[in-house]
Design a protein around this motif. Structure first.
Motif, PDB file in Angstrom:
ATOM      1  N   PHE A  31       0.829  -1.207   0.000  1.00 25.74           N
ATOM      2  CA  PHE A  31       0.000   0.000   0.000  1.00 25.74           C
ATOM      3  C   PHE A  31       0.868   1.263   0.000  1.00 25.74           C
ATOM      4  O   PHE A  31       0.652   2.181   0.784  1.00 25.74           O
ATOM      5  CB  PHE A  31      -0.963   0.018   1.200  1.00 25.74           C
ATOM      6  CG  PHE A  31      -1.820  -1.206   1.324  1.00 25.74           C
ATOM      7  CD1 PHE A  31      -2.934  -1.352   0.508  1.00 25.74           C
ATOM      8  CD2 PHE A  31      -1.494  -2.211   2.217  1.00 25.74           C
ATOM      9  CE1 PHE A  31      -3.725  -2.497   0.601  1.00 25.74           C
ATOM     10  CE2 PHE A  31      -2.279  -3.354   2.314  1.00 25.74           C
ATOM     11  CZ  PHE A  31      -3.393  -3.497   1.509  1.00 25.74           C
ATOM     12  N   ASN A  32       1.869   1.241  -0.841  1.00 22.98           N
ATOM     13  CA  ASN A  32       2.766   2.403  -1.036  1.00 22.98           C
ATOM     14  C   ASN A  32       3.706   2.689   0.129  1.00 22.98           C
ATOM     15  O   ASN A  32       4.438   3.677   0.078  1.00 22.98           O
ATOM     16  CB  ASN A  32       1.972   3.680  -1.367  1.00 22.98           C
ATOM     17  CG  ASN A  32       1.407   3.651  -2.779  1.00 22.98           C
ATOM     18  OD1 ASN A  32       1.865   2.884  -3.625  1.00 22.98           O
ATOM     19  ND2 ASN A  32       0.432   4.492  -3.037  1.00 22.98           N
ATOM     20  N   GLN A  33       3.709   1.851   1.159  1.00 20.45           N
ATOM     21  CA  GLN A  33       4.649   2.116   2.251  1.00 20.45           C
ATOM     22  C   GLN A  33       6.092   2.145   1.737  1.00 20.45           C
ATOM     23  O   GLN A  33       6.865   3.044   2.090  1.00 20.45           O
ATOM     24  CB  GLN A  33       4.533   1.058   3.362  1.00 20.45           C
ATOM     25  CG  GLN A  33       5.384   1.440   4.578  1.00 20.45           C
ATOM     26  CD  GLN A  33       5.592   0.299   5.568  1.00 20.45           C
ATOM     27  OE1 GLN A  33       5.031  -0.790   5.421  1.00 20.45           O
ATOM     28  NE2 GLN A  33       6.406   0.546   6.575  1.00 20.45           N
ATOM     29  N   ALA A  36      -4.002   5.575   3.969  1.00 22.27           N
ATOM     30  CA  ALA A  36      -4.411   6.882   3.446  1.00 22.27           C
ATOM     31  C   ALA A  36      -5.792   6.760   2.832  1.00 22.27           C
ATOM     32  O   ALA A  36      -6.458   5.754   3.011  1.00 22.27           O
ATOM     33  CB  ALA A  36      -3.413   7.390   2.407  1.00 22.27           C
ATOM     34  N   TRP A  37      -6.143   7.755   2.114  1.00 25.30           N
ATOM     35  CA  TRP A  37      -7.409   7.787   1.405  1.00 25.30           C
ATOM     36  C   TRP A  37      -8.575   7.728   2.379  1.00 25.30           C
ATOM     37  O   TRP A  37      -9.539   7.019   2.170  1.00 25.30           O
ATOM     38  CB  TRP A  37      -7.496   6.644   0.368  1.00 25.30           C
ATOM     39  CG  TRP A  37      -6.259   6.507  -0.437  1.00 25.30           C
ATOM     40  CD1 TRP A  37      -5.356   5.470  -0.373  1.00 25.30           C
ATOM     41  CD2 TRP A  37      -5.740   7.427  -1.405  1.00 25.30           C
ATOM     42  NE1 TRP A  37      -4.314   5.687  -1.239  1.00 25.30           N
ATOM     43  CE2 TRP A  37      -4.519   6.879  -1.894  1.00 25.30           C
ATOM     44  CE3 TRP A  37      -6.173   8.660  -1.900  1.00 25.30           C
ATOM     45  CZ2 TRP A  37      -3.751   7.528  -2.845  1.00 25.30           C
ATOM     46  CZ3 TRP A  37      -5.389   9.296  -2.847  1.00 25.30           C
ATOM     47  CH2 TRP A  37      -4.207   8.721  -3.306  1.00 25.30           C
ATOM     48  N   GLY A  38      -8.479   8.514   3.435  1.00 24.99           N
ATOM     49  CA  GLY A  38      -9.596   8.620   4.368  1.00 24.99           C
ATOM     50  C   GLY A  38     -10.744   9.387   3.728  1.00 24.99           C
ATOM     51  O   GLY A  38     -11.914   9.113   3.966  1.00 24.99           O
ATOM     52  N   ASP A  40       4.641  13.710  -1.764  1.00 23.39           N
ATOM     53  CA  ASP A  40       3.772  12.563  -2.057  1.00 23.39           C
ATOM     54  C   ASP A  40       4.608  11.302  -2.284  1.00 23.39           C
ATOM     55  O   ASP A  40       5.830  11.319  -2.079  1.00 23.39           O
ATOM     56  CB  ASP A  40       2.843  12.876  -3.238  1.00 23.39           C
ATOM     57  CG  ASP A  40       3.577  12.993  -4.568  1.00 23.39           C
ATOM     58  OD1 ASP A  40       4.799  12.690  -4.639  1.00 23.39           O
ATOM     59  OD2 ASP A  40       2.928  13.384  -5.562  1.00 23.39           O
ATOM     60  N   VAL A  41       3.986  10.223  -2.743  1.00 16.25           N
ATOM     61  CA  VAL A  41       4.688   8.935  -2.906  1.00 16.25           C
ATOM     62  C   VAL A  41       5.797   8.984  -3.947  1.00 16.25           C
ATOM     63  O   VAL A  41       6.691   8.144  -3.941  1.00 16.25           O
ATOM     64  CB  VAL A  41       3.730   7.776  -3.306  1.00 16.25           C
ATOM     65  CG1 VAL A  41       2.835   7.396  -2.167  1.00 16.25           C
ATOM     66  CG2 VAL A  41       2.929   8.115  -4.534  1.00 16.25           C
ATOM     67  N   ALA A  42       5.726   9.955  -4.867  1.00 17.74           N
ATOM     68  CA  ALA A  42       6.755  10.076  -5.903  1.00 17.74           C
ATOM     69  C   ALA A  42       7.841  11.065  -5.484  1.00 17.74           C
ATOM     70  O   ALA A  42       8.763  11.350  -6.237  1.00 17.74           O
ATOM     71  CB  ALA A  42       6.120  10.519  -7.219  1.00 17.74           C
TER      72      ALA A  42
HETATM   73  C1  LIG Z   1      -0.262   4.559  -4.360  1.00 14.46           C
HETATM   74  O1  LIG Z   1      -0.083   5.902  -4.753  1.00 14.46           O
HETATM   75  C2  LIG Z   1      -0.661   6.233  -5.999  1.00 14.46           C
HETATM   76  C3  LIG Z   1      -0.264   7.689  -6.300  1.00 14.46           C
HETATM   77  O2  LIG Z   1      -0.768   8.542  -5.318  1.00 14.46           O
HETATM   78  C4  LIG Z   1      -2.152   6.035  -5.950  1.00 14.46           C
HETATM   79  O3  LIG Z   1      -2.723   6.308  -7.204  1.00 14.46           O
HETATM   80  C5  LIG Z   1      -2.458   4.600  -5.535  1.00 14.46           C
HETATM   81  O4  LIG Z   1      -3.849   4.461  -5.379  1.00 14.46           O
HETATM   82  C6  LIG Z   1      -1.754   4.275  -4.233  1.00 14.46           C
HETATM   83  N1  LIG Z   1      -1.963   2.878  -3.909  1.00 14.46           N
HETATM   84  C7  LIG Z   1      -2.514   2.483  -2.752  1.00 14.46           C
HETATM   85  C8  LIG Z   1      -2.684   1.007  -2.601  1.00 14.46           C
HETATM   86  O5  LIG Z   1      -2.854   3.252  -1.873  1.00 14.46           O
END
Ligand SMILES: *[C@@H]1O[C@H](CO)[C@@H](O)[C@H](O)[C@H]1NC(C)=O
Ligand SMILES: *[C@@H]1O[C@H](CO)[C@@H](O)[C@H](O)[C@H]1NC(C)=O
Length: 271
Positions: free
Chosen positions: A49-51, A217-219, A254-256
């Motif tokens: 999950f992007n960790q 994330a994504w609350g 952000d993740v990037a």
């Molecule tokens: C990982 O980060 C990307 C870019 O923000 C996002 O689109 C994707 O949904 C994220 N994946 C998860 C599993 O949260």
């Protein structure tokens, strides 16, 4: 899902306010007088999950900034904490993930009154410094690590509260915002909300900084009050902070590794 920890870290301008009884850890600023820090929270998900992506970017930014330490704002091991000193989750979610050389610095984090608190893990990774209520004193700033779980009223009335060990936790009649203002605290850094966010207090210079995007994330929700929301990112990432005696600079990534938001504040000459 265990959302059991709301951790706060506050930085105050003077060392005079530090109660003598809290354990104090010393942290020296760099030779130029600055202090550089990364803050990340809500991360322990076995690299998924992007960790891992966030960890990679923390390594890069950490190297560029030559960070002095990392603040982990809580909710470290999903979904239920660590079961004991042999729990492999520690390696899968921490030691094996934050591998960059620049991240081989102290990781300060607050122990919750959680029955499965983590202090013994210092043994398997010397970076991991997890205590209950302590101060990191760094000459130009003091960082108070406090578990704010007891300030969440529903955690006292919810039957799930049997999970916590409340012994030694002070009564919560005096709510935290009053204390922050009374002591002239500059920054409040927290996790637990799974996002990146900056809110400016409407009636004091206090900045509320949320770095809770280490993986969870994504609350999708946030509730602005009377205070001003300067920045909100509903996604993963982390925060950096550069302090000198006269100035604070922060950035959210952000993740990037893209910088999403920056903020800087210089201290008025006579404060
Ligand atoms: C990982 O980060 C990307 C870019 O923000 C996002 O689109 C994707 O949904 C994220 N994946 C998860 C599993 O949260
Ligand atoms: C835990 O919750 C129960 C039920 O709401 C309540 O009676 C009890 O006082 C709580 N315990 C603590 C230590 O707050």
């Amino acid at each position: 899902m265990a959302l059991v920890m709301l951790l706060l870290i506050v930085a105050v301008a003077t060392a005079a306010a530090v109660p003598a009884e809290l354990p104090r850890l010393e942290q020296s600023p760099k030779a130029d007088g600055s202090l550089t820090i990364l803050a990340v929270g809500d991360w322990g998900r076995h690299g998924e999950f992007n960790q891992s992506r966030v960890a990679t970017q923390m390594g890069i930014v950490g190297e560029k900034m030559d960070v002095d330490f990392i603040i982990s704002t809580g909710d470290n091991f999903y979904s239920d904490g660590l079961s004991g000193v042999d729990d492999k989750a520690f390696e899968d979610s921490f030691t094996g993930i934050y591998t960059a050389k620049s991240l081989h610095k102290p990781w300060y984090t607050e122990a919750t009154p959680w029955r499965r608190s983590a202090p013994p893990f210092r043994k398997s990774d010397s970076r991991w410094i997890c205590k209950k209520s302590f101060v990191v004193a760094a000459e130009i700033a003091d960082f108070f690590f406090v578990d704010t779980t007891p300030f969440v009223v529903k955690y006292w009335t919810d039957p799930k509260n049997s999970t916590y060990d409340w012994r030694g936790v002070a009564p919560r009649e005096t709510y935290i915002a009053n204390l922050l203002e009374a002591h002239g605290v500059d920054l409040y850094i927290n996790g637990h909300d799974h996002c990146l966010e900056q809110i400016s207090s409407s009636d004091s210079p206090l900045q509320y900084l949320t770095s809770g995007g280490g993986s969870k994330a994504w609350g999708g929700v946030y509730t602005p009050g009377a205070d001003k929301v300067e920045f909100f990112h509903d996604g993963q990432g982390f925060m950096s902070l550069r302090l000198t005696a006269m100035e604070a600079r922060l950035a959210f990534y952000d993740v990037a590794g893209t910088v999403l938001h920056t903020w800087a504040h210089a201290k008025p000459a006579h404060s």
